[in-house]
Design a protein around this motif. Structure first.
Motif, PDB file in Angstrom:
ATOM      1  N   GLY A 644       0.695  -0.886  -0.300  1.00  0.00           N
ATOM      2  CA  GLY A 644      -0.400  -0.040   0.086  1.00  0.00           C
ATOM      3  C   GLY A 644       0.786   1.327   0.188  1.00  0.00           C
ATOM      4  N   GLY A 645       2.099   0.804  -0.251  1.00  0.00           N
ATOM      5  CA  GLY A 645       2.671   2.886  -0.739  1.00  0.00           C
ATOM      6  C   GLY A 645       3.361   2.466   0.960  1.00  0.00           C
ATOM      7  N   LYS A 646       3.286   2.013   1.619  1.00  0.00           N
ATOM      8  CA  LYS A 646       4.147   1.620   2.677  1.00  0.00           C
ATOM      9  C   LYS A 646       5.220   0.655   3.394  1.00  0.00           C
ATOM     10  N   GLU A 647       6.447   1.046   4.612  1.00  0.00           N
ATOM     11  CA  GLU A 647       7.089  -0.174   4.506  1.00  0.00           C
ATOM     12  C   GLU A 647       6.842  -0.376   6.260  1.00  0.00           C
ATOM     13  N   PHE A 648       7.162  -1.620   6.668  1.00  0.00           N
ATOM     14  CA  PHE A 648       7.317  -2.012   7.453  1.00  0.00           C
ATOM     15  C   PHE A 648       7.740  -3.036   7.889  1.00  0.00           C
ATOM     16  N   ILE A 649       8.320  -3.238   9.167  1.00  0.00           N
ATOM     17  CA  ILE A 649       8.993  -4.385  10.235  1.00  0.00           C
ATOM     18  C   ILE A 649       8.180  -5.835  10.429  1.00  0.00           C
ATOM     19  N   ILE A 650       8.394  -6.866   9.906  1.00  0.00           N
ATOM     20  CA  ILE A 650       8.259  -8.034  10.953  1.00  0.00           C
ATOM     21  C   ILE A 650       8.791  -8.838  11.247  1.00  0.00           C
ATOM     22  N   GLY A 651       8.537  -9.957  11.968  1.00  0.00           N
ATOM     23  CA  GLY A 651       9.969 -10.093  13.123  1.00  0.00           C
ATOM     24  C   GLY A 651       9.165 -11.197  14.084  1.00  0.00           C
ATOM     25  N   THR A 652       9.894 -11.997  14.679  1.00  0.00           N
ATOM     26  CA  THR A 652       9.887 -12.299  15.825  1.00  0.00           C
ATOM     27  C   THR A 652      11.177 -12.434  16.583  1.00  0.00           C
ATOM     28  N   GLY A 653      10.662 -12.515  18.117  1.00  0.00           N
ATOM     29  CA  GLY A 653      11.739 -12.368  19.803  1.00  0.00           C
ATOM     30  C   GLY A 653      11.333 -13.530  20.197  1.00  0.00           C
ATOM     31  N   GLN A 654      12.996 -14.598  20.391  1.00  0.00           N
ATOM     32  CA  GLN A 654      13.311 -15.425  21.170  1.00  0.00           C
ATOM     33  C   GLN A 654      13.349 -15.021  22.673  1.00  0.00           C
ATOM     34  N   ASN A 655      13.099 -15.427  23.858  1.00  0.00           N
ATOM     35  CA  ASN A 655      14.216 -15.419  25.217  1.00  0.00           C
ATOM     36  C   ASN A 655      14.667 -16.785  24.875  1.00  0.00           C
ATOM     37  N   ILE A 656      16.172 -15.492  24.690  1.00  0.00           N
ATOM     38  CA  ILE A 656      17.572 -16.962  25.316  1.00  0.00           C
ATOM     39  C   ILE A 656      17.535 -16.450  26.305  1.00  0.00           C
ATOM     40  N   ALA A 657      16.877 -16.625  27.289  1.00  0.00           N
ATOM     41  CA  ALA A 657      18.049 -16.593  28.872  1.00  0.00           C
ATOM     42  C   ALA A 657      17.900 -18.613  28.620  1.00  0.00           C
ATOM     43  N   PRO A 658      17.017 -19.134  28.182  1.00  0.00           N
ATOM     44  CA  PRO A 658      17.690 -20.735  28.751  1.00  0.00           C
ATOM     45  C   PRO A 658      19.095 -20.644  27.974  1.00  0.00           C
ATOM     46  N   LEU A 659      19.384 -20.217  27.001  1.00  0.00           N
ATOM     47  CA  LEU A 659      19.842 -20.275  25.689  1.00  0.00           C
ATOM     48  C   LEU A 659      21.428 -20.182  26.873  1.00  0.00           C
ATOM     49  N   LYS A 660      21.349 -18.832  26.820  1.00  0.00           N
ATOM     50  CA  LYS A 660      22.724 -18.016  27.639  1.00  0.00           C
ATOM     51  C   LYS A 660      22.614 -19.094  28.818  1.00  0.00           C
ATOM     52  N   LYS A 661      22.243 -19.577  29.722  1.00  0.00           N
ATOM     53  CA  LYS A 661      22.665 -20.623  30.652  1.00  0.00           C
ATOM     54  C   LYS A 661      24.000 -21.335  30.090  1.00  0.00           C
ATOM     55  N   TYR A 662      23.062 -22.192  29.324  1.00  0.00           N
ATOM     56  CA  TYR A 662      23.658 -23.518  29.069  1.00  0.00           C
ATOM     57  C   TYR A 662      24.729 -22.990  27.772  1.00  0.00           C
ATOM     58  N   GLU A 663      24.828 -22.025  27.958  1.00  0.00           N
ATOM     59  CA  GLU A 663      25.835 -21.328  26.540  1.00  0.00           C
ATOM     60  C   GLU A 663      27.747 -21.687  27.438  1.00  0.00           C
ATOM     61  N   HIS A 664      27.569 -21.138  28.588  1.00  0.00           N
ATOM     62  CA  HIS A 664      29.050 -21.104  28.837  1.00  0.00           C
ATOM     63  C   HIS A 664      29.560 -23.303  29.141  1.00  0.00           C
ATOM     64  N   ARG A 665      28.642 -23.574  29.633  1.00  0.00           N
ATOM     65  CA  ARG A 665      28.457 -25.484  30.138  1.00  0.00           C
ATOM     66  C   ARG A 665      28.736 -25.847  28.422  1.00  0.00           C
ATOM     67  N   LEU A 666      27.771 -25.421  27.678  1.00  0.00           N
ATOM     68  CA  LEU A 666      27.659 -26.160  26.110  1.00  0.00           C
ATOM     69  C   LEU A 666      29.146 -25.828  25.762  1.00  0.00           C
ATOM     70  N   GLU A 667      30.174 -25.039  25.884  1.00  0.00           N
ATOM     71  CA  GLU A 667      31.675 -24.956  25.222  1.00  0.00           C
ATOM     72  C   GLU A 667      32.152 -26.379  26.076  1.00  0.00           C
ATOM     73  N   ASN A 668      31.989 -26.623  26.962  1.00  0.00           N
ATOM     74  CA  ASN A 668      33.353 -27.736  27.302  1.00  0.00           C
ATOM     75  C   ASN A 668      32.857 -28.761  26.889  1.00  0.00           C
ATOM     76  N   SER A 669      31.113 -29.054  26.623  1.00  0.00           N
ATOM     77  CA  SER A 669      30.415 -30.302  26.616  1.00  0.00           C
ATOM     78  C   SER A 669      30.528 -31.182  25.083  1.00  0.00           C
ATOM     79  N   LEU A 670      30.735 -31.815  25.068  1.00  0.00           N
ATOM     80  CA  LEU A 670      29.649 -33.049  24.259  1.00  0.00           C
ATOM     81  C   LEU A 670      28.805 -33.213  23.872  1.00  0.00           C
ATOM     82  N   GLU A 671      28.145 -32.812  23.952  1.00  0.00           N
ATOM     83  CA  GLU A 671      26.641 -31.848  22.937  1.00  0.00           C
ATOM     84  C   GLU A 671      26.624 -30.304  23.070  1.00  0.00           C
ATOM     85  N   GLU A 672      27.664 -30.120  23.043  1.00  0.00           N
ATOM     86  CA  GLU A 672      27.835 -28.689  22.039  1.00  0.00           C
ATOM     87  C   GLU A 672      26.998 -28.757  20.951  1.00  0.00           C
TER      88      GLU A 672
END
Length: 880
Positions: A644-672
């Motif tokens: 319609g002649g206008k420009e928009f942004i569409i997107g999603t936001g994911q809560n990555i707090a759990p991922l952040k908690k695992y991030e340090h542990r996964l660096e040394n884990s075989l489950e990385e």
């Protein structure tokens, strides 16, 4: 045919008038004398016309009138002298006559012609005898002299008749003169004394008692303006005839006019006078009429032409000169058919004119008709003409009033074309027009209105009752009230309502209009348009359903969904965003993207937004700030789009707090590897969700049902893959994905996207608990999606039926059976020869599974897919 001499003889005979007259007494003495002198027993005086012989006097025999061809005297009248037949039996001309061979057996004939001059004979004086004989010279001369005497007697009879007739005529003339409506005088030529006046003269000059004293012509003409001229004319005695016009003004102010005719006979003047006052008045009126007629002819914008019975042009006014390019002088006296009538119409024109003269009737007489005509230069053009017979004209005359309608025809053609264009436009736009004349209570509408309201008979008179009779009962009351308000002068505001047509069909219409008002402030005319908006209403309904589905999809997303315009205004969001931030919908509508993140991360968000508008897509991390001040790390993925002649942004936001908690542990884990792959699947799922959302928005932005269907099918395919990736994200083992839940999700999505409130398509699911490797789960899920979608859209034209899905396992062999009870596939259908996208996908995915595909279409359609379950390592496998 009679000769000239015989014609003159008959004319003279008629003048004598003796054929039918009884004159025996005047002539009988001459027949006696003829018999005595000639010593003959029979004597006759015969008169002959062109056919008969009439015996006017006779002696010795009663001789009847007889046909001329049986008489002796027919030969006598052609002789210059005496005709003698001594013996009739020996004369070839008469020997066969009846009275020769039969009684009285005439044997002798002698006849003298009755000549009135050298060339004309009225008949004959003849003597007859019953024995052959002859006459002496004395007898012959005597018979001729007696014939002259007969002629003298006949002439005397003729003169007496003429004298008698003249006397009668004189008496009639005297009576006529005395009773004549004209004034008649007899005046002495010397004394000018009035000798006699007729009744009309006595009456006119008020002399009821006649001439009681000596009256002169001067006295009688006292007061008339031409008296002196008339007296001088009589005194001059130069001419014997004269005509004078005399006027006299009476004390009452009235003026009378007399026309005098004077004729001198002997010593008397015979004067006839006629009161021509009325005629003079009429003449004056005619002059005035002629002046008016000339003024009308000269000032008329229409051509006026008068013609006589021979079509010869008499009058040709200036407008006619201008229209036909002829001058009056060059066309007067010429025929219409030779000048302004096209050649192909000449015969019909002349025939119609003659027919009217004979019968008083004509096909175009007195009617206004349109015909072609010719100008002087030969060009043909259309005219409007009315021809009328001019009354009291002898011989007949006719007047034609003609108008050049060339411009009218052009305007009519333009109007016709405009109406045609309007009708075509109305038909294309599904719009009809109407006009309601309130003064005359007359409603008029275009043919499209009949079509919109489902009225087949276009000859029906348009009425509001007819429209209301087609109105849906549930809308009737308020529609009637709206009509009533408009008639009373309320503003004609656009409104929509339903129609209930024959067969129960429901149709939506939109009415718009404008009211004009009279000097009294009341509605005068109502103009408007009615549009069939049924398709629009159906599209709106489908759009609402699609929007509801889109909202459901967006709200069912596990991540926060958002949509902002270029100015940062919130357009759409899902329930997850409200849940994660604690803000309600009204609050979010007034917030911009920076309001959701902590201040330290504003720069990141601004940079991400700029990258989105520059490159079309961006991903960034930022801490989301809820209404209570709590923060949580989020991964944002967004894209830009235009509509319609206008420009928009569409997107999603994911809560990555759990991922952040695992991030340090996964660096040394075989489950990385597993965690990282899980994150990839999650992000793929998110991206697929964005694509699905974009496709849904594109579906909203088009009115084309085919495009909408294609977008919805594509959306389902993407959603099927997203579901697999969501399962992968949630799964602990990528080699054992629970496939029964995946099938249920697919069926629910199909019903949500394509289901209609009025449809009755059910599903029968018989699914065993089976876990599949990712490399088999994705193609298997897409196959099920394609087959179920195709059956749902095409197998049930009446939108009623059942689709069954059966998933079974025998050892490592998996069988998927999808069956419907619909109309089946077309005869001779072959999936290998089909070029549709859906079947192409099914073929490719079956090959990818290394599966067997069995297709039957007898009572409905059955797809059976059989493949071996394996634990093949793949890109998504979690096997060690």
């Amino acid at each position: 045919m009679l000769s000239t001499s015989n014609t003159n003889r008959l004319k003279t005979l008629k003048e004598f008038g003796i054929i039918s007259k009884e004159i025996r007494e005047e002539l009988s003495g001459l027949t006696d004398l003829a018999s005595e002198i000639c010593d003959a027993p029979i004597s006759l005086i015969n008169i002959l016309d062109d056919e008969m012989q009439y015996t006017k006097a006779q002696r010795g025999i009663d001789f009847p009138d007889r046909p001329r061809e049986e008489t002796f005297c027919q030969y006598t009248i052609n002789e210059n002298g005496l005709l003698v037949i001594p013996d009739t039996t020996k004369d070839r001309r008469v020997k066969d006559y009846p009275f020769v061979n039969e009684d009285p057996k005439i044997r002798f004939y002698a006849g003298a012609p009755l000549n009135v001059d050298d060339n004309i004979s009225l008949g004959a004086l003849c003597i007859l005898d019953t024995k052959p004989r002859n006459l002496t010279d004395v007898q012959k001369r005597s018979l001729i002299q007696l014939a002259d005497e007969v002629v003298a007697r006949l002439t005397l009879i003729k003169n007496k008749q003429q004298l008698k007739k003249q006397n009668a005529n004189l008496k009639k003339a005297a009576k006529f003169l005395d009773n004549s409506s004209d004034i008649r005088l007899i005046v002495d030529a010397h004394s000018k004394e009035v000798i006699k006046l007729n009744n009309e003269a006595n009456k006119y000059f008020k002399m009821d008692g006649g001439i009681g004293k000596k009256l002169t012509l001067e006295e009688l003409l006292e007061g008339y303006n031409s008296k002196e001229k008339m007296i001088n004319f009589i005194d001059s005695n130069i001419e014997q005839q004269g005509i004078f016009l005399a006027k006299k003004t009476h004390p009452t102010g009235n003026t009378t006019s007399l026309e005098f005719s004077l004729s001198l006979h002997g010593d008397k003047w015979y004067i006839t006078a006629r009161d021509i006052s009325a005629r003079e008045k009429t003449r004056k009126q005619l002059e005035e009429t002629q002046i008016k007629k000339d003024a009308i002819l000269n000032s008329s914008a229409d051509a006026i032409i008068t013609v006589n019975k021979d079509e010869e042009i008499i009058e040709f006014n200036p407008a006619a000169e201008k229209i036909f390019q002829f001058s009056k002088e060059e066309i007067q006296g010429k025929k219409l058919s030779e000048t302004i009538v096209p050649k192909r119409h000449e015969e019909a024109h002349e025939r119609g004119m003659q027919y009217y003269i004979k019968t008083g009737e004509g096909p175009i007489m007195g009617r206004l008709v349109e015909l072609p005509a010719l100008r002087k230069d030969g060009t043909e053009f259309p005219i409007e003409i009315q021809v009328n017979h001019i009354g009291d004209t002898d011989p007949p005359q006719f007047m034609a009033v003609i108008r050049d309608i060339t411009e009218r025809r052009k305007n009519q053609e333009k109007l016709r074309q405009a109406i045609t264009n309007l009708n075509i436009g109305q038909d294309l736009a599904n719009v009809g027009s109407f006009r309601w004349d309130r003064d005359k209570d007359y409603l008029q509408w275009s043919e499209k209105v009949f079509d919109i309201y489902g009225i087949d008979d276009v000859s029906i008179k348009p009425t509001t009752d007819l429209l209301l009779s087609r109105t849906h009962p549930d809308d009737l009351e308020w529609v009637q009230q709206r009509y009533s308000d408009i008639v009373k002068g309320a503003e004609f505001k656009e409104f929509e309502h339903r129609l209930l047509l024959d067969g129960g069909q429901i149709r939506w219409v939109r009415l718009t209009g404008k009211t004009t008002f009279g000097d009294d402030g009341n509605p005068k005319e109502i103009y408007g348009a009615v549009q069939n908006i049924t398709d629009q209403k159906e599209n709106e309904k489908r759009l609402q359903q699609a929007k509801a589905l889109s909202d459901k999809i967006i709200d069912s997303l596990p991540n926060a969904f958002f949509m902002f315009d270029k100015d940062g205004n919130a357009i759409r969001w899902n329930d997850e965003l409200q849940k994660r931030t604690g803000y309600n919908g009204q609050e979010i509508s007034y917030m911009n993207p920076l309001d959701f993140v902590k201040k330290e991360h504003h720069f990141r968000v601004k940079k991400g937004i700029a990258e989105i508008f520059a490159n079309g897509h961006a991903t960034t991390e930022a801490d989301v700030l809820d209404r209570h001040g709590n923060t949580a790390p989020y991964l944002f993925s967004a894209s830009s789009f235009k509509t319609g002649g206008k420009e928009f942004i569409i997107g999603t936001g994911q809560n990555i707090a759990p991922l952040k908690k695992y991030e340090h542990r996964l660096e040394n884990s075989l489950e990385e590897k597993k965690v990282l792959l899980s994150e990839i699947h999650h992000r793929v799922k998110n991206n697929l969700a964005i694509i699905s959302g974009l496709l849904q928005l594109e579906t909203f932005d088009t009115d084309n049902p085919s495009t909408q269907k294609t977008l919805s099918n594509t959306q389902l395919r993407i959603q099927s893959m997203a579901t697999v990736h969501e399962m992968l994200y949630e799964a602990q083992d990528f080699n054992d994905l629970p496939f029964e839940q995946f099938i249920s999700n697919i069926i629910e999505s199909v019903e949500t996207i394509f289901g209609q409130p009025h449809s009755n398509i059910s599903f029968d699911l018989s699914i065993e608990q089976i876990n599949l490797n990712i490399n088999q789960a994705i193609p298997c899920g897409l196959i099920i999606n394609e087959v179920v979608t195709n059956a749902y859209n095409h197998a049930f034209p009446d939108e009623e039926g059942e689709i069954s899905v059966e998933l079974t396992k025998t050892g490592d062999e998996v069988t998927i059976k999808i069956e419907d009870n619909g109309r089946g596939l077309p005869e001779n259908f072959s999936i290998s020869e089909s070029d549709s996208l859906g079947f192409s996908l099914i073929k490719q995915l079956t090959q990818q599974l290394d599966a067997d595909l069995d297709l039957h279409s007898e009572t409905g359609t059955t797809f059976t897919i059989t493949f071996s379950r394996n634990r093949v390592r793949g890109s998504g496998s979690a096997m060690p």
